[in-house]
Design an enzyme around this catalytic site. Structure first.
Site, short mmCIF file in Angstrom:
data_model
loop_
_atom_site.label_atom_id
_atom_site.label_comp_id
_atom_site.label_asym_id
_atom_site.label_seq_id
_atom_site.Cartn_x
_atom_site.Cartn_y
_atom_site.Cartn_z
CD GLU A 54 -2.81 -1.27 0.03
OE1 GLU A 54 -2.98 -0.25 -0.68
OE2 GLU A 54 -3.34 -2.36 -0.23
CG HIS A 57 -0.70 1.05 -4.58
ND1 HIS A 57 -0.35 0.72 -5.87
CD2 HIS A 57 -1.30 -0.06 -4.07
CE1 HIS A 57 -0.71 -0.51 -6.13
NE2 HIS A 57 -1.29 -1.01 -5.05
#
Length: 213
Positions: A54, A57
């Site tokens: 995550e 990203h």
């Protein structure tokens, strides 16, 4: 600047704990003691894999000047928990949302591929560490535990990479495929081979093959 909101930290923590539990259930079944025993080991691989996926990203999004924030998807967490009782995990606990008025397919693809690439790199790091420590793991309980952690880390991160690269719905694979089909084929092939070897040979046999035993 790389910033987090309090709600984002909360959502990441909840997702990390629940997804770790899901992988533990998928591996140990309904044996409560088995789940509790394997959970700390699973948490290392899932913790590194999920959180850094995550953050990959988020980092690329913010590199392009966008605000990005992880948000929990409660229905996805519930579905992951349900599937874990059937021996696999549909790992979609949430996503990093990038806020932009306009974004090209190229930028969206680069943001999307960052997460799976992080998982592939982590899987290779875990495999390398497992290979280095394997000979001494035969004689040391501590090294044996480290080897198990690394083996699980390899398996979990390989799976997370190939799963997220599937061109389904809002998964990363759909956006990468829309951007560049060649890059999508190469990355999902690498992740797919790593996952296939993990599921068929097992990390220990992969390590033995690498070191020639």
């Amino acid at each position: 600047m790389f910033k987090f909101t309090m709600s984002e930290v909360r959502d990441l923590f909840i997702a990390f704990v629940v997804i770790s539990l899901c992988f533990a259930i998928a591996n140990a079944g309904r044996d409560v003691n088995g789940v509790l025993n394997i959970l700390p080991i699973i948490m290392v691989g899932v913790g590194a894999g999920f959180i850094l996926h995550e953050l990959g990203h988020k980092f690329v999004s913010m590199k392009y000047g966008y605000w990005a924030e992880f948000k929990l998807w409660p229905q996805g967490l519930l579905f992951a928990l349900i599937t874990s009782f059937f021996g696999f995990v549909f790992a979609a606990p949430g996503a990093v949302y990038t806020y932009a008025d306009y974004m090209t397919d190229e930028i969206n693809g680069k943001i999307s591929i960052a997460g799976p690439v992080v998982n592939i790199i982590l899987a290779l790091i875990f495999l390398a560490a497992a290979t280095v420590i394997y000979p001494s793991a035969l004689y040391s309980e501590t090294h044996a535990l480290i080897f198990i952690i690394c083996a699980v880390g390899y398996s979990v991160n390989s799976f997370l990479a190939v799963f997220n690269l599937l061109p389904i719905g809002n998964l990363d694979g759909s956006k990468v495929l829309r951007w560049n089909i060649v890059i999508w084929i190469v990355t999902i092939a690498i992740a797919g081979i790593m996952t296939f070897m993990s599921m068929t040979m097992g990390p220990q046999n992969i390590v033995r093959m690498i070191i020639g035993l």
